[in-house]
Write an enzyme that holds these catalytic residues in place. Structure first.
Site, short mmCIF file in Angstrom:
data_model
loop_
_atom_site.label_atom_id
_atom_site.label_comp_id
_atom_site.label_asym_id
_atom_site.label_seq_id
_atom_site.Cartn_x
_atom_site.Cartn_y
_atom_site.Cartn_z
N THR A 180 0.87 -1.18 0.00
CA THR A 180 0.00 0.00 0.00
C THR A 180 0.91 1.23 0.00
O THR A 180 1.69 1.40 0.93
CB THR A 180 -0.89 0.02 1.27
N ARG A 234 2.28 4.50 0.91
CA ARG A 234 1.93 5.39 2.01
C ARG A 234 3.02 6.45 2.16
O ARG A 234 4.20 6.15 2.08
CB ARG A 234 1.74 4.63 3.31
N ASP A 245 -6.45 -0.20 0.41
CA ASP A 245 -6.80 -0.73 1.72
C ASP A 245 -8.32 -0.56 1.93
O ASP A 245 -8.86 0.49 1.59
CB ASP A 245 -6.01 0.03 2.80
N GLY A 305 -6.28 -5.33 3.43
CA GLY A 305 -6.54 -4.62 4.69
C GLY A 305 -7.52 -5.34 5.58
O GLY A 305 -8.05 -6.40 5.22
N HIS A 324 -8.40 -9.62 -2.05
CA HIS A 324 -8.58 -10.46 -0.86
C HIS A 324 -10.08 -10.69 -0.68
O HIS A 324 -10.85 -9.74 -0.66
CB HIS A 324 -8.04 -9.75 0.38
N GLU A 365 -11.68 -13.53 3.99
CA GLU A 365 -10.69 -13.88 5.02
C GLU A 365 -11.40 -14.18 6.33
O GLU A 365 -10.93 -14.97 7.14
CB GLU A 365 -9.72 -12.72 5.23
N ASP A 390 1.93 -14.85 1.81
CA ASP A 390 1.25 -13.71 2.43
C ASP A 390 2.23 -12.82 3.19
O ASP A 390 2.55 -11.73 2.72
CB ASP A 390 0.12 -14.19 3.36
N ASP A 391 2.68 -13.27 4.36
CA ASP A 391 3.56 -12.45 5.20
C ASP A 391 4.61 -13.35 5.84
O ASP A 391 4.51 -13.68 7.02
CB ASP A 391 2.73 -11.75 6.28
ZN LIG Z 1 -2.70 -11.01 1.81
#
Ligand SMILES: [Zn+2]
Length: 349
Positions: free
Chosen positions: A100, A102, A139, A176, A206, A209, A291-292
């Protein structure tokens, strides 16, 4: 099977969530020495070995902490380079990173994106095996104007504007906190994603979720934006399943095993993950994503290992899975050809 040597494509990775704790720690040390931060040591805030962050704990980790460390060009370059290096070392040959845009106290959102693109281009010149493209994220908490500014940046830095560089923005994402804008309110962003399509940006969203973001109204709205990919798709009911199956030629699912299990988003551990259900639906394409990885600690090679282990996939099925996402990348036909070459000829699956 050597899951690291297997050439892989990663289509669902958030840049800031992919930064390792060690890299955050290094950035923190530099800032601390220069008197530029009062934040606590990342290794204390996100201890090594802790991966069970639920969604309530997950989002503030970024808004209150990680973003506060990544405020200047040096730290953003350092973090991005380290992320690219770890994907390369894990055998990833094509990566779509999302972020995103920023503004920070030192940089505008446009400068932030420009730093990412030049870092990626520089890295690719040194490491030509890994090709990386950028996706900008809207987001769910954005207001319309903010989302429109993300779209403008994406259009400016897509193929037309950046043809001379390796790195470019190739898509728009919706991400988000999934509890924001429930019950179809997400349609606020419909004009944004329609313009993204008109500008030839790929669309990935997304979806589902949590139960609140899995409504029929939301799915209808998201599908009307004509996405090429949907991420997560956890709370699927029979109707959703049928709708996605009907669109199996135009949609690919980005599924994230460790993230969903560690964050408690699915029940029944890895065996209970909906990857198993989708694998049984003939023709529905799946691409595994981390993902993360900085938070959940499982590199892409490990996601393939987990899929093989918990869903009893043999080597042939793992190779087929690794190739499934090729037609759904946003990086263009030349890139697809390169991936077919790498993933068909080089690796003897
Ligand atoms: Zn994700």
């Amino acid at each position: 099977m050597d899951f690291i040597a297997l050439p892989k494509i990663e289509l669902h990775a958030h840049l800031t969530g992919s930064i390792s704790r060690q890299t955050l720690h290094e950035i923190w040390l530099t800032k601390k020495a220069a008197g530029q931060t009062d934040l606590e040591d990342p290794l204390a805030v996100i201890p090594e070995g802790k991966h069970d962050y639920n969604l309530v704990a997950f989002f503030p980790l970024f808004s209150k902490y990680i973003y506060a460390l990544l405020t200047d060009e040096a730290s953003i370059r350092h973090a991005t380079t380290a992320v690219l290096q770890s994907f390369l070392q894990d055998g990833v040959v094509y990566l779509e990173l999302r972020t995103t845009p920023r503004p920070t106290p030192l940089l505008s959102a446009a400068q932030y994106v420009d730093i990412l693109l030049s870092t990626i281009s520089g890295f690719e010149e040194q490491n030509p095996r890994l090709h990386t493209r950028l996706i900008l994220s809207v987001d769910r908490r954005h207001d319309y104007e903010m989302a429109a500014s993300v779209l403008d940046l994406a259009v400016e830095t897509s193929e037309g504007g950046y043809a001379a560089r390796h790195a470019m923005v190739v898509g728009l994402d919706l991400c988000g906190d999934p509890s924001a804008r429930p019950s179809g309110e997400i349609s606020l962003f419909t004009p944004i994603f329609e313009k993204a399509r008109a500008a030839n940006l790929g669309i990935t969203l997304h979806f589902a979720e949590i139960q609140a973001s899995a409504s029929k109204a939301e799915l209808e709205t998201l599908l009307s934006w004509r996405p090429r990919r949907l991420g997560h798709v956890i709370w699927e009911d029979e109707e959703t399943k049928k709708e996605i199956e009907r669109r199996k030629d135009e949609l690919c699912l980005e599924l994230c095993l460790s993230c969903n299990v560690h964050a408690g988003m699915v029940e029944g551990g890895f065996e209970g993950h909906h990857f198993g259900g989708w694998r049984r639906v003939e023709g529905v394409k799946v691409s595994l994503g981390t993902d993360d990885v900085g938070i959940f600690g499982s590199p892409l090679s490990n996601e393939y290992r987990l899929a093989a282990q918990h869903f009893h996939l043999d080597n042939r099925q793992i190779c087929a899975l690794a190739r499934e996402g090729i037609d759904f990348i946003f990086g263009g036909e030349v890139e697809k050809e390169r991936l077919r070459r790498i993933m068909w000829d080089e690796h003897s699956c």
